[in-house]
Scaffold this motif. Structure first.
Motif, PDB file in Angstrom:
ATOM      1  N   PRO A 146      15.284  -3.675  -5.669  1.00 24.16           N
ATOM      2  CA  PRO A 146      16.444  -4.569  -5.856  1.00 24.16           C
ATOM      3  C   PRO A 146      15.965  -5.906  -6.423  1.00 24.16           C
ATOM      4  CG  PRO A 146      16.394  -3.594  -3.661  1.00 24.16           C
ATOM      5  CD  PRO A 146      15.068  -3.305  -4.280  1.00 24.16           C
ATOM      6  N   GLN A 147      16.861  -6.672  -7.000  1.00 23.49           N
ATOM      7  CA  GLN A 147      16.500  -7.934  -7.636  1.00 23.49           C
ATOM      8  C   GLN A 147      15.790  -8.864  -6.650  1.00 23.49           C
ATOM      9  OE1 GLN A 147      19.676 -10.627  -8.755  1.00 23.49           O
ATOM     10  NE2 GLN A 147      18.647 -11.070 -10.691  1.00 23.49           N
ATOM     11  N   GLY A 148      14.615  -9.296  -7.048  1.00 19.03           N
ATOM     12  CA  GLY A 148      13.863 -10.246  -6.242  1.00 19.03           C
ATOM     13  C   GLY A 148      13.085  -9.623  -5.105  1.00 19.03           C
ATOM     14  N   HIS A 149      13.026  -8.300  -5.030  1.00 24.14           N
ATOM     15  CA  HIS A 149      12.319  -7.640  -3.937  1.00 24.14           C
ATOM     16  C   HIS A 149      11.366  -6.586  -4.491  1.00 24.14           C
ATOM     17  CE1 HIS A 149      14.925  -9.381  -0.787  1.00 24.14           C
ATOM     18  NE2 HIS A 149      15.883  -9.254  -1.685  1.00 24.14           N
ATOM     19  N   ILE A 150      10.253  -6.430  -3.798  1.00 22.74           N
ATOM     20  CA  ILE A 150       9.303  -5.357  -4.115  1.00 22.74           C
ATOM     21  C   ILE A 150       9.238  -4.451  -2.883  1.00 22.74           C
ATOM     22  CG2 ILE A 150       6.928  -4.748  -4.664  1.00 22.74           C
ATOM     23  CD1 ILE A 150       6.639  -7.419  -6.060  1.00 22.74           C
ATOM     24  N   THR A 151       9.604  -3.217  -3.042  1.00 29.02           N
ATOM     25  CA  THR A 151       9.602  -2.288  -1.908  1.00 29.02           C
ATOM     26  C   THR A 151       8.316  -1.474  -1.880  1.00 29.02           C
ATOM     27  OG1 THR A 151      10.635  -0.500  -3.160  1.00 29.02           O
ATOM     28  CG2 THR A 151      12.106  -2.056  -2.075  1.00 29.02           C
ATOM     29  N   THR A 152       8.034  -0.946  -0.713  1.00 31.09           N
ATOM     30  CA  THR A 152       6.840  -0.103  -0.570  1.00 31.09           C
ATOM     31  C   THR A 152       7.182   1.376  -0.689  1.00 31.09           C
ATOM     32  OG1 THR A 152       7.152  -0.086   1.828  1.00 31.09           O
ATOM     33  CG2 THR A 152       5.685  -1.761   0.919  1.00 31.09           C
ATOM     34  N   GLY A 153       8.454   1.681  -0.732  1.00 29.67           N
ATOM     35  CA  GLY A 153       8.861   3.081  -0.793  1.00 29.67           C
ATOM     36  C   GLY A 153       9.621   3.397  -2.052  1.00 29.67           C
ATOM     37  N   GLY A 154      10.139   4.617  -2.110  1.00 28.68           N
ATOM     38  CA  GLY A 154      10.907   5.034  -3.276  1.00 28.68           C
ATOM     39  C   GLY A 154      11.281   6.492  -3.162  1.00 28.68           C
ATOM     40  N   GLU A 155      11.494   7.137  -4.286  1.00 25.33           N
ATOM     41  CA  GLU A 155      11.838   8.556  -4.302  1.00 25.33           C
ATOM     42  C   GLU A 155      10.565   9.410  -4.293  1.00 25.33           C
ATOM     43  OE1 GLU A 155      14.640   9.874  -3.987  1.00 25.33           O
ATOM     44  OE2 GLU A 155      16.238   8.669  -4.909  1.00 25.33           O
ATOM     45  N   PRO A 156      10.570  10.537  -3.557  1.00 23.67           N
ATOM     46  CA  PRO A 156      11.707  11.147  -2.866  1.00 23.67           C
ATOM     47  C   PRO A 156      12.006  10.470  -1.535  1.00 23.67           C
ATOM     48  CG  PRO A 156       9.764  12.492  -2.522  1.00 23.67           C
ATOM     49  CD  PRO A 156       9.347  11.397  -3.459  1.00 23.67           C
ATOM     50  N   LEU A 157      13.292  10.367  -1.213  1.00 29.03           N
ATOM     51  CA  LEU A 157      13.707   9.749   0.037  1.00 29.03           C
ATOM     52  C   LEU A 157      13.758  10.749   1.188  1.00 29.03           C
ATOM     53  CD1 LEU A 157      16.601   7.483  -1.299  1.00 29.03           C
ATOM     54  CD2 LEU A 157      14.354   6.733  -0.494  1.00 29.03           C
ATOM     55  N   ASN A 158      13.707  12.036   0.875  1.00 25.76           N
ATOM     56  CA  ASN A 158      13.857  13.057   1.919  1.00 25.76           C
ATOM     57  C   ASN A 158      12.557  13.802   2.202  1.00 25.76           C
ATOM     58  OD1 ASN A 158      13.714  14.386  -0.517  1.00 25.76           O
ATOM     59  ND2 ASN A 158      15.272  15.899  -0.022  1.00 25.76           N
ATOM     60  N   LYS A 159      11.420  13.235   1.761  1.00 23.24           N
ATOM     61  CA  LYS A 159      10.113  13.846   2.025  1.00 23.24           C
ATOM     62  C   LYS A 159       9.111  12.750   2.366  1.00 23.24           C
ATOM     63  CE  LYS A 159      10.709  17.723  -1.201  1.00 23.24           C
ATOM     64  NZ  LYS A 159      10.159  18.404  -2.410  1.00 23.24           N
ATOM     65  N   TRP A 160       8.041  13.165   3.040  1.00 22.77           N
ATOM     66  CA  TRP A 160       6.925  12.253   3.301  1.00 22.77           C
ATOM     67  C   TRP A 160       5.968  12.334   2.123  1.00 22.77           C
ATOM     68  CZ3 TRP A 160       5.894   8.388   6.501  1.00 22.77           C
ATOM     69  CH2 TRP A 160       4.562   7.944   6.611  1.00 22.77           C
ATOM     70  N   SER A 161       5.689  11.188   1.509  1.00 29.31           N
ATOM     71  CA  SER A 161       4.865  11.187   0.304  1.00 29.31           C
ATOM     72  C   SER A 161       3.561  10.412   0.487  1.00 29.31           C
ATOM     73  CB  SER A 161       5.667  10.592  -0.866  1.00 29.31           C
ATOM     74  OG  SER A 161       6.113   9.286  -0.554  1.00 29.31           O
ATOM     75  N   LYS A 162       3.241  10.029   1.722  1.00 28.84           N
ATOM     76  CA  LYS A 162       2.002   9.285   1.985  1.00 28.84           C
ATOM     77  C   LYS A 162       0.999  10.186   2.711  1.00 28.84           C
ATOM     78  CE  LYS A 162       4.863   6.015   3.468  1.00 28.84           C
ATOM     79  NZ  LYS A 162       5.428   4.804   4.099  1.00 28.84           N
ATOM     80  N   PRO A 163      -0.222   9.710   2.975  1.00 28.31           N
ATOM     81  CA  PRO A 163      -1.237  10.560   3.606  1.00 28.31           C
ATOM     82  C   PRO A 163      -0.793  11.072   4.982  1.00 28.31           C
ATOM     83  CG  PRO A 163      -2.251   8.594   2.680  1.00 28.31           C
ATOM     84  CD  PRO A 163      -0.768   8.391   2.588  1.00 28.31           C
ATOM     85  N   SER A 164      -1.272  12.255   5.311  1.00 35.68           N
ATOM     86  CA  SER A 164      -0.988  12.847   6.618  1.00 35.68           C
ATOM     87  C   SER A 164      -2.125  13.765   7.021  1.00 35.68           C
ATOM     88  CB  SER A 164       0.328  13.634   6.581  1.00 35.68           C
ATOM     89  OG  SER A 164       0.216  14.771   5.737  1.00 35.68           O
ATOM     90  N   CYS A 165      -2.162  14.106   8.299  1.00 34.09           N
ATOM     91  CA  CYS A 165      -3.072  15.127   8.809  1.00 34.09           C
ATOM     92  C   CYS A 165      -2.349  15.896   9.897  1.00 34.09           C
ATOM     93  CB  CYS A 165      -4.375  14.519   9.333  1.00 34.09           C
ATOM     94  SG  CYS A 165      -4.194  13.554  10.852  1.00 34.09           S
ATOM     95  N   VAL A 166      -2.864  17.063  10.242  1.00 28.59           N
ATOM     96  CA  VAL A 166      -2.235  17.917  11.254  1.00 28.59           C
ATOM     97  C   VAL A 166      -3.189  18.103  12.425  1.00 28.59           C
ATOM     98  CG1 VAL A 166      -1.467  20.261  11.764  1.00 28.59           C
ATOM     99  CG2 VAL A 166      -0.680  19.119   9.692  1.00 28.59           C
ATOM    100  N   LEU A 167      -2.679  17.826  13.625  1.00 26.12           N
ATOM    101  CA  LEU A 167      -3.421  18.119  14.850  1.00 26.12           C
ATOM    102  C   LEU A 167      -3.102  19.535  15.299  1.00 26.12           C
ATOM    103  CD1 LEU A 167      -3.151  14.973  17.184  1.00 26.12           C
ATOM    104  CD2 LEU A 167      -5.235  16.087  16.401  1.00 26.12           C
ATOM    105  N   MET A 168      -4.108  20.313  15.679  1.00 28.13           N
ATOM    106  CA  MET A 168      -3.879  21.667  16.176  1.00 28.13           C
ATOM    107  C   MET A 168      -4.875  21.955  17.293  1.00 28.13           C
ATOM    108  SD  MET A 168      -5.436  23.953  13.058  1.00 28.13           S
ATOM    109  CE  MET A 168      -7.209  24.223  12.881  1.00 28.13           C
ATOM    110  N   SER A 169      -4.545  22.941  18.122  1.00 27.74           N
ATOM    111  CA  SER A 169      -5.401  23.263  19.261  1.00 27.74           C
ATOM    112  C   SER A 169      -5.375  24.758  19.529  1.00 27.74           C
ATOM    113  CB  SER A 169      -4.939  22.505  20.509  1.00 27.74           C
ATOM    114  OG  SER A 169      -3.713  23.044  20.973  1.00 27.74           O
ATOM    115  N   GLU A 170      -6.126  25.159  20.536  1.00 29.89           N
ATOM    116  CA  GLU A 170      -6.185  26.576  20.912  1.00 29.89           C
ATOM    117  C   GLU A 170      -4.827  27.090  21.379  1.00 29.89           C
ATOM    118  OE1 GLU A 170     -10.015  24.544  22.485  1.00 29.89           O
ATOM    119  OE2 GLU A 170      -7.894  24.062  22.220  1.00 29.89           O
ATOM    120  N   GLY A 171      -3.916  26.177  21.728  1.00 37.10           N
ATOM    121  CA  GLY A 171      -2.597  26.578  22.210  1.00 37.10           C
ATOM    122  C   GLY A 171      -1.607  26.889  21.105  1.00 37.10           C
TER     123      GLY A 171
END
Length: 517
Positions: A392-417
């Motif tokens: 928007p005018q006068g603003h710098i955002t850290t996000g954007g499209e896609p708005l319905n997905k995660w687009s930054k780094p991630s990892c998955v925790l898993m276990s024997e269960g």
């Protein structure tokens, strides 16, 4: 002149002619069947679980068993006005519905009972059945074992049955049947027999139902069970429990002395004082350790399953969220995927794109997840690629499209269960190169199961009917152990002290990705 006989004959013909009914003209019905896909209409007032439906003879009313509250009730909808109402309150956990040929009566099977319901006014009349049956329990068990043997041959995902000599095991296990005298032992025999397949999603279950069985209610409290002596030392009030209210005097470091006037002593099991008390008004007497306050409060204990699967689960999730936030300085978000189902996905979607939307990285915890079918939804959701920023005018955002997905780094925790689709999800996540897996190896249990109730409906066995195979692979993922990229085992004593080594490792990994940006 006409003779008398001729006159009589004419009169008879006139009489017969009068008696002939007029022919009913049936107008042809011309159905307009074009564009049916655009003319669909919701028949019920809202989406819910429906267990059987019947349409009245004139097509004006729809009768159906629907679960909008605790159990299934018999509903009726007038289709022209879309008016819906409960015709008969049943609160059934299961059921079925049939209509008589004249459409005036509905027969409903609910909770094992048959009842007759008037389609007009909903009047319920129990159908009493009094009969005797000679049960050949040994013959029934032999039939179920033979049936399982045949079904596995027809439906098991691997036509070679993973190299198992299935006929040999059938003969071997069948010889023990004469010595089986109850369904508890038969369930074990059936499980051992199916276990020879060396596959997940199988085995026998025996689930007897005891409507008046013992059940120790819960107070929603955590106690210091290492303390000796009379009474219970309270260490914590669990959020959402009976004592999580504004005007209670209950707090940590008080001692519960009595339940409904019966003293809690060191030489007796106090849990018996809460037997059958779920939902019942119960008097709890307690006193302060550091102070002189003595109190009595009336509360309603809850079912133990609610305390363990709801209150304690929520408490654990909040602890994991707090640890992630404090260890990462607020930079890393956390979400636990409880099951591979629609409710879990809704929670995941809400938390990731809600409270965690401004985080720089995300930990997706799949530990203790028993499965379902959600892996593709999750990997699609986590594999977003940023292609627009919104400014928007006068603003710098850290996000954007896609708005319905995660687009930054991630990892998955898993276990024997992890089990079933909780194996397939991290497997797919790794294959697609979305991020790293942290935790312990997960056994290959990537099959889809068909659980089949038997003639004795308290006995169920499973057949893994669909196997999953990696792209270009000829061997199924079944029995394929999935290795983490970062292997970390949680030590028991550290867990008791509130430390989660796997979560710590995941936070450290995500902070690397944040710093490397």
């Amino acid at each position: 002149m006409l003779k008398k006989t001729e006159v009589a004959g004419l009169k008879k013909k006139e009489k017969d002619k009068v008696k002939e009914p007029a022919k009913k003209i049936v107008e042809p019905v011309n159905l307009y069947l074009k564009n049916l896909e655009d003319r669909t209409k919701r028949l019920t007032m809202a989406s819910t679980s429906i267990n059987g439906a019947k349409l009245s003879k004139d097509g004006e009313k729809l009768y159906f068993l629907a679960k909008y509250d605790k159990g299934y009730d018999l509903w009726v909808t007038t289709l022209r006005t879309n008016e819906s109402k409960v015709l008969a309150k049943l609160d059934a956990q299961d059921g079925g519905i049939e209509m008589t040929p004249d459409g005036k009566t509905l027969f409903v099977l609910a909770n094992g009972n048959i009842m007759k319901v008037s389609a007009e006014d909903g009047k319920v009349t129990p159908v009493v059945i009094n009969s005797d049956m000679q049960l050949n329990a040994m013959g029934e068990r032999e039939y179920i074992l033979d049936h399982a043997w045949k079904q596995v041959k027809k439906k098991f995902f691997d036509p070679n049955l993973q190299g198992v000599d299935w006929d040999y095991y059938h003969t071997n296990y069948k010889q023990f049947l004469p010595y089986i005298t109850n369904d508890y032992d038969f369930q074990i025999l059936l499980s051992e027999f199916l276990g020879e397949l060396n596959a997940s999603h199988t085995g026998g279950r025996y689930s007897p139902f005891f409507p008046n069985g013992d059940e120790t209610a819960a107070l929603g409290l955590i106690y210091d069970l290492t303390r000796k002596g009379n009474g219970l030392l309270v260490k914590e009030i669990i959020a959402g429990g009976p004592f999580d209210i504004a005007d209670t005097k209950m707090k940590s470091d008080v001692i519960i002395d009595k339940i409904d006037g019966v003293a809690i002593t060191a030489d007796a099991d106090w849990s018996g004082l809460l037997n059958h008390k779920a939902g019942q008004f119960t008097r709890i007497s307690f006193h302060e350790v550091k102070g002189s306050g003595v109190y009595e409060e009336i509360i309603k204990p809850i079912r133990p399953r609610k305390e363990s699967s709801a209150l304690l689960y929520n408490r654990w999730v909040k602890l994991m969220e707090h640890l992630t936030d404090s260890l990462s300085g607020g930079k890393v978000g956390y979400v636990h995927v409880r099951g591979m189902d629609d409710p879990s996905f809704r929670v995941t979607f809400d938390k990731v794109l809600g409270k965690n939307s401004q985080k720089e990285a995300l930990i997706v915890d799949s530990r203790f997840n028993g499965g379902g079918w959600l892996h593709d939804d999750l990997v699609t959701f986590l594999s977003g690629k940023l292609y627009f920023t919104l400014r928007p005018q006068g603003h710098i955002t850290t996000g954007g499209e896609p708005l319905n997905k995660w687009s930054k780094p991630s990892c998955v925790l898993m276990s024997e269960g992890n089990y079933s689709d909780a194996f397939m999800f991290p497997y797919a996540y790794k294959e697609l190169g979305i991020g790293k897996l942290v935790g312990m190896p997960v056994a290959g249990t990537g099959t889809a199961v068909w659980w089949e109730a038997q003639i004795n409906n308290k006995i169920v066995f499973g057949i893994p009917m669909i196997g999953t195979y990696g792209a270009g692979e000829t061997h199924a993922t079944e029995n394929h152990q999935l290795e983490p990229d970062i292997m970390v085992a949680n030590e028991y004593n550290k867990i008791l002290a509130g430390e989660d080594q796997q979560l710590i490792a995941a936070v450290k990994e995500m902070l690397k990705s944040v710093k490397g940006k």
